[in-house]
Scaffold this active site. Structure first.
Site, PDB file in Angstrom:
ATOM      1  N   GLU A  45       0.667  -1.046  -0.543  1.00  0.00           N
ATOM      2  CA  GLU A  45      -0.405  -0.033   0.170  1.00  0.00           C
ATOM      3  C   GLU A  45       0.808   1.187  -0.202  1.00  0.00           C
ATOM      4  OE1 GLU A  45      -3.653   1.301   2.691  1.00  0.00           O
ATOM      5  OE2 GLU A  45      -2.727   0.180   3.761  1.00  0.00           O
ATOM      6  N   LYS A 114      -9.130   3.671  -3.320  1.00  0.00           N
ATOM      7  CA  LYS A 114      -9.376   2.113  -1.877  1.00  0.00           C
ATOM      8  C   LYS A 114     -10.901   3.220  -1.678  1.00  0.00           C
ATOM      9  CE  LYS A 114      -7.372   1.079   2.400  1.00  0.00           C
ATOM     10  NZ  LYS A 114      -5.819   1.808   3.369  1.00  0.00           N
ATOM     11  N   CYS A 175      -5.915  -3.829   1.921  1.00  0.00           N
ATOM     12  CA  CYS A 175      -5.215  -3.519   3.701  1.00  0.00           C
ATOM     13  C   CYS A 175      -6.475  -4.203   4.174  1.00  0.00           C
ATOM     14  CB  CYS A 175      -4.261  -2.117   3.743  1.00  0.00           C
ATOM     15  SG  CYS A 175      -4.091  -2.389   5.956  1.00  0.00           S
ATOM     16  N   SER A 359      20.599   0.418  33.957  1.00  0.00           N
ATOM     17  CA  SER A 359      20.918   0.240  35.342  1.00  0.00           C
ATOM     18  C   SER A 359      20.702  -0.622  36.463  1.00  0.00           C
ATOM     19  CB  SER A 359      19.339   1.241  35.927  1.00  0.00           C
ATOM     20  OG  SER A 359      18.322   0.233  35.338  1.00  0.00           O
TER      21      SER A 359
END
Length: 717
Positions: A45, A114, A175, A359
């Protein structure tokens, strides 16, 4: 034998607005598809622009440059004699559309906009595009003059049509249209469309791939046909990692699947199918009854065939056999997804490497483990002959482009690009200091161990000099306000020191690569939801690979990496009590994160999902937990936890407006900037809390105070 066709789909690592780079990757995918004998190539896409352009889709330049790139592709000698399905934005009648461009031999056959746009979660397509006018609606589009000069076309069909060749019919969906209830492929298949393409910009989330694969398999199992799925892969400039997995499915069976996590810029997946298998699969009478009542799509006829003529058959070409889908475990997904995302970010940013305040706790350990995984992936890709990765690696470390240097292992690469610092104070323990040092050595990071007490003391002294007041920690008799202030100044000093060291360490080491390091944060999603972090402390960074990953999943990552990476030191992190080490350690008191927060990390994960995924406010969360936690808490205890979570969420939400950009891995990420659009100045949920308190009183008056706590969602008040 004359019905065999070979089709190609691809994963492309596109970059938003990298027009020329995107074009070259598209052309490379077409070359690879043709070399595999494919007659149809499908791309992701919006592949010409990159999917993540966001508000750049509102700019006319984006559309101009898209046509310029398409013009080059149309004319390129390697892009002829193959049907191409290419993604780019198109402006039609002053309206912006997300489109597929179907072309063949310097002609644009059709533009397919789309119809159903993605507009939730991470996606805001309706901010930039409009959905097409409707199914089967077709209009004429006047192309730019630069295109007319190449194609000779003064008009092109735009809309919801399908392509009819001499031997088959194919249609395109994009999609989100796969995920919608009434997907276009359903009616296309009923109208005899045999090949469906789906071009996606689908991002990675933990445990999500099975949904995508199931939808693709179901589409062709129920409807029959050949389904060709393409996807972006990589970081195209935002928090998302597009996770590839280009696929080809036939009649409910998977024929081919690309990688989910890869450093490849271009990956082409092909399969050979017999069109007769589609026709035989669709022969069931129930389908035929529905098909006879389906409205016909307009067919755009093309004088070409996707299959070879029956008289020109290569007997060596055989149909592709089905395969089983490939899935990664969640631990592997955490190790691989953020690592690929970080490599893309590093190679494209121009930075000299990464810097991490290490850490000695599990969060920064998990972040370092992901960097180590990235180094391993880079070395493996170079060993596999991926030249682009080798070129990028030399560039990142500052080696000349014409040198033959390459890292012999992940340890050597980390020594060039990964820098860690343990910034201790008098509140730090020898255990965390030792763990940080040993782990940095195990993965090859350039490590510094320092104490910053003098800096902290100087700030305390300055405050006392100005105000005449000396704040004290709680364990020394100070108030909660004093205690928090003294903790926060340590955390904020670490942020300042992090950026100082990140800018100057390459200079200190006389590194070949000029420029600073990218600072990594290491705050997990559960702490962010609770607000258990200091604004502008060392959680403020350039990137946070674990920012939307739970502590529970991070522990699983460390357990997996201990074995997979053969690092026994990781077991020490797993068994350590999480602590910020911002308060003095005494014989009676050692600071604990879970005690400070009033929640276990597992409980915070539950509240995070209720708040975001289940869309629960305080009242709904309470009523759900009355059932879910009935076997371990009384209604009053559940109410206390619920009120406490939403109280701290409300007063700390403002911190998330400056949250470090994090790799998006979970749907309950609290990222304020793009994903979780909520206020940051909250009331204190007084009405909601009053309902919870009333419900508890009623339950307790009924004698139901534990074991099987129940409340009706509507009637308890």
């Amino acid at each position: 034998m004359g019905h065999l066709i070979t089709v190609a789909t691809c994963n492309l690592n596109q970059w938003a607005l990298d027009f020329e780079g995107n074009k070259l990757r598209i052309i490379e995918s077409i070359k690879l598809a043709k070399s595999a004998g494919a007659s149809l190539r499908v791309g992701p896409e919006l592949e010409i622009t990159g999917y993540g352009c966001l508000d750049h889709f509102l700019e006319s330049d984006t559309y101009l440059h898209s046509w310029e790139m398409l013009a080059d592709i149309l004319q390129h000698e390697d892009c002829q004699d193959i049907l191409l399905d290419i993604g780019m934005p198109v402006m039609h009648r002053n309206v912006r559309y997300n489109c597929r461009i179907i072309c063949l031999n310097k002609k644009i056959l059709m533009i397919r906009p789309k119809i159903w746009l993605a507009n939730d979660g991470n996606y805001r397509e309706m901010r930039h595009f409009s959905p097409w006018k409707g199914q089967r609606v077709i209009e004429d589009y006047v192309p730019p003059r630069m295109i007319t000069r190449i194609t000779g076309q003064s008009s092109i069909k735009i809309g919801d049509a399908v392509i009819s060749t001499r031997d088959t019919v194919f249609g395109a969906e994009t999609c989100e249209e796969l995920f919608t209830p009434n997907s276009p492929h359903i009616e296309m298949s009923l109208d005899g469309v045999e090949i469906i393409t789906n071009s996606s910009g689908s991002h990675h989330e933990l445990r999500k791939l099975d949904r995508r694969i199931n939808l693709i398999m179901e589409a062709t199992q129920k409807c029959g046909g050949l389904y060709i799925y393409a996807n972006q892969q990589g970081c195209d400039g935002d928090r998302l990692y597009y996770d590839g997995c280009a696929m080809i499915s036939l009649n409910g069976k998977l024929l081919a699947q690309g990688t989910q996590f890869s450093l490849l810029d271009v990956e082409v997946v092909t399969a050979t199918v017999d069109l007769e298998e589609i026709r035989n699969h669709r022969g069931a009478i129930s389908r035929c009854l529905q098909a006879t009542n389906t409205r016909q799509y307009q067919r755009i006829h093309v004088d070409t065939s996707l299959s070879a003529d029956g008289t020109d058959v290569d007997l060596r070409v055989v149909p592709t056999k089905p395969v089983q889908p490939r899935y990664h475990t969640p631990e592997e997904e955490i190790a691989l997804g953020p690592a690929c995302w970080m490599w893309d970010y590093l190679r494209r940013s121009g930075a000299a490497g990464y810097f991490l305040p290490l850490s000695g706790g599990i969060d920064s350990c998990a972040t370092a483990t992901i960097v180590h995984s990235m180094c391993r992936l880079v070395v493996e890709a170079i060993e596999d002959g991926q030249m682009q990765v080798e070129v990028d690696c030399r560039k990142v470390v500052g080696e000349p482009a014409d040198s033959d240097w390459k890292p012999k292992d992940a340890h050597e690469l980390a020594s060039r690009i990964f820098h860690t610092v343990y910034m201790g104070t008098s509140n730090s323990s020898e255990e965390t200091r030792s763990r940080a040092k040993k782990y940095a050595e195990a993965i090859g990071a350039y490590h510094i161990d320092l104490n910053m007490d003098t800096v902290v003391t100087s700030i305390h002294s300055l405050f006392s000099l100005v105000t005449g007041k000396r704040p004290e920690y709680k364990v020394h008799g100070g108030s909660q306000t004093e205690n928090l202030a003294l903790q926060n100044i340590q955390a904020r000093i670490r942020m300042v020191l992090s950026y100082l060291f990140a800018q100057l360490l390459p200079w200190v080491r006389n590194a070949k690569k000029q420029g600073g390091l990218l600072v990594l944060g290491s705050a997990n999603v559960d702490e962010a939801n609770r607000g258990y972090l200091t604004k502008y402390d060392c959680s403020s960074a350039d990137l946070n690979p674990i920012g939307s990953i739970s502590k529970t999943d991070l522990k699983r990552l460390i357990g997996w990496a201990e074995t997979k990476f053969e690092m026994p030191i990781l077991n020490e992190f797993l068994n350590a009590t999480p602590t910020a080490e911002l308060e003095p350690i005494t014989q009676e008191y050692v600071q604990s994160d879970e005690i400070d927060m009033g929640f276990t990390y597992d409980e915070l994960s539950v509240f995070g999902r209720l708040r975001k995924i289940d869309k629960c406010g305080p009242w709904s969360a309470f009523t759900k937990l009355l059932h879910e936690w009935a076997d371990k808490m009384t209604p009053r205890e559940i109410a206390t936890k619920t009120k406490s979570f939403f109280y701290y969420y409300a007063i700390n939400r403002h911190k998330l407006t400056v949250l470090t950009p994090a790799y998006h891995a979970e749907n309950y990420s609290p990222d304020d900037n793009r994903f979780d659009l909520r206020p940051f100045l909250y009331p204190r949920f007084t009405w909601q809390i009053s309902k919870i308190d009333a419900a508890v009183e009623k339950l307790e008056s009924q004698g139901n105070v534990g074991g099987k706590a129940r409340a009706d969602h509507e009637d308890v008040d």
